[in-house]
Motif scaffolding. Structure first.
Motif, PDB file in Angstrom:
ATOM      1  N   ASP A  74      10.010   6.158  -5.018  1.00 17.66           N
ATOM      2  CA  ASP A  74      11.148   5.582  -4.296  1.00 17.66           C
ATOM      3  C   ASP A  74      10.852   4.156  -3.827  1.00 17.66           C
ATOM      4  OD1 ASP A  74      12.596   7.855  -4.651  1.00 17.66           O
ATOM      5  OD2 ASP A  74      12.394   8.609  -2.583  1.00 17.66           O
ATOM      6  N   THR A  75       9.640   3.945  -3.310  1.00 15.66           N
ATOM      7  CA  THR A  75       9.252   2.612  -2.830  1.00 15.66           C
ATOM      8  C   THR A  75       9.341   1.592  -3.966  1.00 15.66           C
ATOM      9  OG1 THR A  75       7.725   3.672  -1.296  1.00 15.66           O
ATOM     10  CG2 THR A  75       7.411   1.320  -1.670  1.00 15.66           C
ATOM     11  N   ILE A  76       8.796   1.966  -5.132  1.00 15.03           N
ATOM     12  CA  ILE A  76       8.812   1.053  -6.281  1.00 15.03           C
ATOM     13  C   ILE A  76      10.253   0.826  -6.758  1.00 15.03           C
ATOM     14  CG2 ILE A  76       8.123   0.787  -8.707  1.00 15.03           C
ATOM     15  CD1 ILE A  76       5.546   2.393  -7.933  1.00 15.03           C
ATOM     16  N   THR A 131       0.858  -1.180   0.000  1.00 16.05           N
ATOM     17  CA  THR A 131       0.000   0.000   0.000  1.00 16.05           C
ATOM     18  C   THR A 131       0.898   1.234   0.000  1.00 16.05           C
ATOM     19  OG1 THR A 131      -1.577  -1.222   1.314  1.00 16.05           O
ATOM     20  CG2 THR A 131      -1.879   1.153   1.224  1.00 16.05           C
ATOM     21  N   VAL A 132       0.607   2.164  -0.893  1.00 16.08           N
ATOM     22  CA  VAL A 132       1.409   3.395  -0.967  1.00 16.08           C
ATOM     23  C   VAL A 132       0.465   4.589  -1.084  1.00 16.08           C
ATOM     24  CG1 VAL A 132       3.470   2.382  -2.035  1.00 16.08           C
ATOM     25  CG2 VAL A 132       1.605   3.159  -3.484  1.00 16.08           C
ATOM     26  N   ASP A 133       1.027   5.783  -0.950  1.00 14.86           N
ATOM     27  CA  ASP A 133       0.231   6.998  -1.117  1.00 14.86           C
ATOM     28  C   ASP A 133       0.723   7.684  -2.394  1.00 14.86           C
ATOM     29  OD1 ASP A 133      -0.999   9.419  -1.046  1.00 14.86           O
ATOM     30  OD2 ASP A 133      -0.410   9.933   1.003  1.00 14.86           O
ATOM     31  N   PHE A 134      -0.027   7.484  -3.479  1.00 20.01           N
ATOM     32  CA  PHE A 134       0.446   8.007  -4.771  1.00 20.01           C
ATOM     33  C   PHE A 134       0.352   9.531  -4.864  1.00 20.01           C
ATOM     34  CE2 PHE A 134      -0.169   3.580  -6.416  1.00 20.01           C
ATOM     35  CZ  PHE A 134       1.130   3.398  -6.848  1.00 20.01           C
ATOM     36  N   THR A 135      -0.324  10.174  -3.892  1.00 20.48           N
ATOM     37  CA  THR A 135      -0.298  11.638  -3.926  1.00 20.48           C
ATOM     38  C   THR A 135       1.084  12.138  -3.513  1.00 20.48           C
ATOM     39  OG1 THR A 135      -1.148  11.807  -1.680  1.00 20.48           O
ATOM     40  CG2 THR A 135      -2.773  11.902  -3.465  1.00 20.48           C
ATOM     41  N   LYS A 136       1.812  11.271  -2.778  1.00 17.13           N
ATOM     42  CA  LYS A 136       3.216  11.592  -2.485  1.00 17.13           C
ATOM     43  C   LYS A 136       4.051  10.931  -3.563  1.00 17.13           C
ATOM     44  CE  LYS A 136       2.501  12.118   2.411  1.00 17.13           C
ATOM     45  NZ  LYS A 136       2.174  11.306   3.596  1.00 17.13           N
ATOM     46  N   SER A 137       4.183  11.622  -4.668  1.00 13.74           N
ATOM     47  CA  SER A 137       4.699  11.006  -5.882  1.00 13.74           C
ATOM     48  C   SER A 137       6.164  10.567  -5.752  1.00 13.74           C
ATOM     49  CB  SER A 137       4.441  11.981  -7.034  1.00 13.74           C
ATOM     50  OG  SER A 137       5.551  12.123  -7.830  1.00 13.74           O
ATOM     51  N   THR A 138       6.999  11.384  -5.100  1.00 18.59           N
ATOM     52  CA  THR A 138       8.412  11.016  -4.950  1.00 18.59           C
ATOM     53  C   THR A 138       8.573   9.803  -4.046  1.00 18.59           C
ATOM     54  OG1 THR A 138       8.792  13.379  -5.042  1.00 18.59           O
ATOM     55  CG2 THR A 138      10.697  12.013  -4.550  1.00 18.59           C
ATOM     56  N   GLU A 139       7.832   9.816  -2.937  1.00 18.03           N
ATOM     57  CA  GLU A 139       7.930   8.701  -1.996  1.00 18.03           C
ATOM     58  C   GLU A 139       7.487   7.388  -2.611  1.00 18.03           C
ATOM     59  OE1 GLU A 139       6.608  11.026   1.894  1.00 18.03           O
ATOM     60  OE2 GLU A 139       6.176   8.857   2.002  1.00 18.03           O
ATOM     61  N   SER A 140       6.356   7.426  -3.330  1.00 18.37           N
ATOM     62  CA  SER A 140       5.869   6.176  -3.910  1.00 18.37           C
ATOM     63  C   SER A 140       6.798   5.694  -5.014  1.00 18.37           C
ATOM     64  CB  SER A 140       4.429   6.318  -4.396  1.00 18.37           C
ATOM     65  OG  SER A 140       4.256   7.481  -5.153  1.00 18.37           O
ATOM     66  N   GLY A 186      20.175  -4.603  -7.996  1.00 17.69           N
ATOM     67  CA  GLY A 186      20.671  -3.243  -8.243  1.00 17.69           C
ATOM     68  C   GLY A 186      20.802  -2.863  -9.703  1.00 17.69           C
ATOM     69  N   GLU A 187      20.482  -3.797 -10.602  1.00 20.28           N
ATOM     70  CA  GLU A 187      20.707  -3.492 -12.022  1.00 20.28           C
ATOM     71  C   GLU A 187      19.668  -2.544 -12.604  1.00 20.28           C
ATOM     72  OE1 GLU A 187      21.384  -7.431 -13.497  1.00 20.28           O
ATOM     73  OE2 GLU A 187      23.052  -7.343 -12.082  1.00 20.28           O
ATOM     74  N   ILE A 188      18.436  -2.666 -12.148  1.00 18.20           N
ATOM     75  CA  ILE A 188      17.423  -1.691 -12.582  1.00 18.20           C
ATOM     76  C   ILE A 188      17.114  -0.851 -11.351  1.00 18.20           C
ATOM     77  CG2 ILE A 188      15.081  -1.365 -13.468  1.00 18.20           C
ATOM     78  CD1 ILE A 188      15.441  -3.940 -15.041  1.00 18.20           C
ATOM     79  N   ASP A 189      17.684   0.354 -11.299  1.00 20.35           N
ATOM     80  CA  ASP A 189      17.565   1.126 -10.061  1.00 20.35           C
ATOM     81  C   ASP A 189      16.674   2.348 -10.213  1.00 20.35           C
ATOM     82  OD1 ASP A 189      19.244   2.578 -11.616  1.00 20.35           O
ATOM     83  OD2 ASP A 189      20.950   2.543 -10.252  1.00 20.35           O
ATOM     84  N   LYS A 190      16.214   2.613 -11.434  1.00 23.54           N
ATOM     85  CA  LYS A 190      15.296   3.741 -11.597  1.00 23.54           C
ATOM     86  C   LYS A 190      14.177   3.364 -12.557  1.00 23.54           C
ATOM     87  CE  LYS A 190      15.584   8.712 -11.267  1.00 23.54           C
ATOM     88  NZ  LYS A 190      14.632   8.695 -10.183  1.00 23.54           N
ATOM     89  N   MET A 191      13.283   2.560 -12.042  1.00 21.53           N
ATOM     90  CA  MET A 191      12.162   2.087 -12.860  1.00 21.53           C
ATOM     91  C   MET A 191      11.198   3.229 -13.147  1.00 21.53           C
ATOM     92  SD  MET A 191      11.091  -0.609 -14.257  1.00 21.53           S
ATOM     93  CE  MET A 191       9.598  -0.940 -15.183  1.00 21.53           C
ATOM     94  N   VAL A 192      10.894   4.052 -12.132  1.00 20.16           N
ATOM     95  CA  VAL A 192       9.981   5.183 -12.344  1.00 20.16           C
ATOM     96  C   VAL A 192      10.639   6.470 -11.875  1.00 20.16           C
ATOM     97  CG1 VAL A 192       7.819   3.920 -12.246  1.00 20.16           C
ATOM     98  CG2 VAL A 192       8.825   4.709 -10.139  1.00 20.16           C
ATOM     99  N   ASP A 193      10.348   7.564 -12.573  1.00 21.86           N
ATOM    100  CA  ASP A 193      10.842   8.882 -12.184  1.00 21.86           C
ATOM    101  C   ASP A 193       9.935   9.456 -11.118  1.00 21.86           C
ATOM    102  OD1 ASP A 193      13.197   9.574 -13.340  1.00 21.86           O
ATOM    103  OD2 ASP A 193      12.284  10.090 -15.274  1.00 21.86           O
ATOM    104  N   SER A 194       8.737   9.783 -11.546  1.00 18.57           N
ATOM    105  CA  SER A 194       7.734  10.211 -10.587  1.00 18.57           C
ATOM    106  C   SER A 194       6.422   9.764 -11.185  1.00 18.57           C
ATOM    107  CB  SER A 194       7.755  11.721 -10.419  1.00 18.57           C
ATOM    108  OG  SER A 194       7.288  12.320 -11.599  1.00 18.57           O
ATOM    109  N   GLY A 216       6.477  -2.212 -15.852  1.00 11.51           N
ATOM    110  CA  GLY A 216       5.566  -1.532 -14.930  1.00 11.51           C
ATOM    111  C   GLY A 216       4.343  -1.027 -15.673  1.00 11.51           C
ATOM    112  N   VAL A 217       3.177  -1.372 -15.158  1.00  7.70           N
ATOM    113  CA  VAL A 217       1.923  -0.931 -15.757  1.00  7.70           C
ATOM    114  C   VAL A 217       1.294   0.091 -14.810  1.00  7.70           C
ATOM    115  CG1 VAL A 217      -0.346  -1.667 -16.590  1.00  7.70           C
ATOM    116  CG2 VAL A 217       1.616  -3.223 -16.778  1.00  7.70           C
TER     117      VAL A 217
END
Ligand code: NAG
Ligand code: NAG
Ligand code: NAG
Ligand code: NAG
Length: 421
Positions: free
Chosen positions: A183-185, A172-181, A195-203, A378-379
């Motif tokens: 980071d979690t993903i 469960t995450v809070d997607f209104t906190k876009s940076t935090e969520s 560690g090979e894929i370390d930035k799946m999503v930006d924001s 990621g979908v």
């Protein structure tokens, strides 16, 4: 034979091509002995299950080549490295299809190559459970996760299907906190891919209610490693006018090789110290190979490989790729999920959901000891009503009032039937 004449330099003339980089050799197919006590109905059920697993496997293989070919034909893919994990993409889309209904479901099902007169969603789910559940070796790990917004309530049945069939980790995450969520993903994907894929999503878009993820990580050791002492700097011919330096590994040994005369392509089979293998295809003309490649070619190559002494040169390299697949998947017929025609009512009823993007990233690292590869898909599922901008067009007769808001005194009033007069 052509390969034999080739020197280390001409061997590099064509671009290196990895499409189906990893093949499972002799995929263990466990067939239990059925005792006489087993009823005919049970047997039929098992046969049907075996059959649907094999239909799903076949569909996944064909999907891999169709996805590759759709990606390769994008205008911005020309002459670029392409590396992807079709296995990761098909798992993510199959899990999504469990929550899709109507035409959206039909398109996903057909797009993934499942024939709806032979397979239903439950059988597909079960087949994926088999794929995700097996311990072929410690070389490969594959899985899925779902990140759900804390204010969003998906159907319990959908979450249950994800958990039972796709062995999904739930968060469960809070997607209104876009940076935090984000980071979690990102942390989750990084952990799962070493560690090979370390930035799946930006924001993430604030309208995101759910993020469906699949990952795969592979680390294999060559059955016969290359000697680092034999690695030398050499050149790689990207095209007629471009040469780049590479660290070229070298080994003279017995190799499994097939020369496919019909498409002028040499195929090298490099086994890992496990049930996995890498196939490397070196064509005279990349286009000829790309047009021809399909599951039956791979079957033929593996079948007719001959062991022979060769002097093999292969560069060490490390590549990363990142794709947004919305365009490609739409071209493959999976359009509705992206727009206001999306029917994802299996995920949650009564809310207008749509997929805003499908992102795929992959990495490949090849060196003397072996190869490491990872992939993640990621979908992003958003609530469409957040974005839906209704249209109001005064293009037919209308009325007007001019009033004092406080007293509601009407200063003017009228009807406009023809603004032109
Ligand atoms: C689906 O399967 C049916 C029954 O075997 C077959 O007739 C049909 O051609 C198949 N459809 C596709 C698109 O392959
Ligand atoms: C896979 O391996 C793990 C650890 O060795 C084990 O706990 C698990 O039960 C295995 N799963 C299957 C389906 O064999
Ligand atoms: C394969 O190479 C031969 C000799 O260079 C050539 O004649 C033939 O057209 C090529 N075949 C294809 C499919 O490119
Ligand atoms: C490959 O596996 C075998 C058996 O597990 C082991 O003896 C051998 O050392 C391994 N080779 C490499 C290069 O890791």
């Amino acid at each position: 034979m052509l390969i034999y004449r080739k020197t280390s330099v001409t061997m590099l003339r064509a671009a290196l091509f990895f499409c189906l980089a990893l093949v499972v050799m002799g995929r263990p197919h466990i067939h239990e002995e059925h005792g006489n006590s087993m009823s005919k109905a049970q047997l039929n059920q098992e046969t049907a299950q075996d059959n649907s697993v094999s239909l799903v496997n076949t569909a996944n293989k064909e999907f891999a080549f169709r996805l590759y070919s759709a990606l390769a034909s994008q205008p911005d893919s020309q002459d670029k490295n392409i590396f992807l994990s079709p296995a990761s993409v098909s798992v993510a889309l199959a899990a999504l299809s469990a929550g899709a209904r109507g035409d959206t479901h039909k398109q996903l099902f057909t797009g993934l190559g499942f024939n709806s007169s032979l397979l239903n969603q439950d059988q597909v789910n079960q087949a994926f459970r088999g794929l995700l559940d097996k311990n072929v070796s410690q070389d490969a790990t594959q899985g899925t996760a779902v990140f759900v917004d804390n204010k969003f309530k998906p159907n319990p049945e959908f979450l249950d299907t994800l958990k039972q069939s796709y062995l999904t980790d739930g968060f469960t995450v809070d997607f209104t906190k876009s940076t935090e969520s984000a980071d979690t993903i990102n942390k989750y994907v990084s952990d799962k891919t070493n560690g090979e894929i370390d930035k799946m999503v930006d924001s993430l878009d604030e309208a995101t209610v759910m993020y469906l993820l699949s990952y795969i990580h592979f680390k294999g050791t060559w059955k016969k490693s290359f000697d680092p002492q034999a690695t030398r700097e050499d050149t790689f011919e990207v095209d007629e006018n471009t040469k780049v330096p590479v660290q070229m590994m070298n080994m003279e040994d017995n190799f499994q090789i097939y020369y496919d005369q019909a498409i002028n392509t040499s195929v090298l089979h490099l086994p890992f110290n496990s049930s996995y293998s890498m196939l490397l295809m070196l064509p005279d003309e990349m286009e000829t190979l790309e047009k021809a490649i399909c599951p039956s070619h791979v079957t033929k190559w593996l079948k007719w490989m001959k062991s022979k002494r060769y002097d093999v040169f292969l560069p060490k390299f490390s590549i990363k790729s990142s794709y947004t697949l919305k365009q490609v998947l739409s071209e493959m017929g999976m359009t509705d999920m992206f727009g206001d025609r999306a029917d994802l009512s299996g995920i949650a009823e009564g809310q207008k959901l749509a997929v805003s993007e499908v992102v795929h990233q992959a990495t490949l690292d090849v060196n003397e000891e072996g190869a490491t590869a990872s992939g993640a898909t990621g979908v992003t599922i958003t609530l469409l009503s957040f974005r839906y901008i209704p249209i109001l067009m005064f293009n037919r007769p209308f009325m007007v009032l001019i009033l004092d808001c406080a007293s509601q005194d009407i200063l003017f009033m009228g009807k406009i039937t023809n603004p032109n007069i």
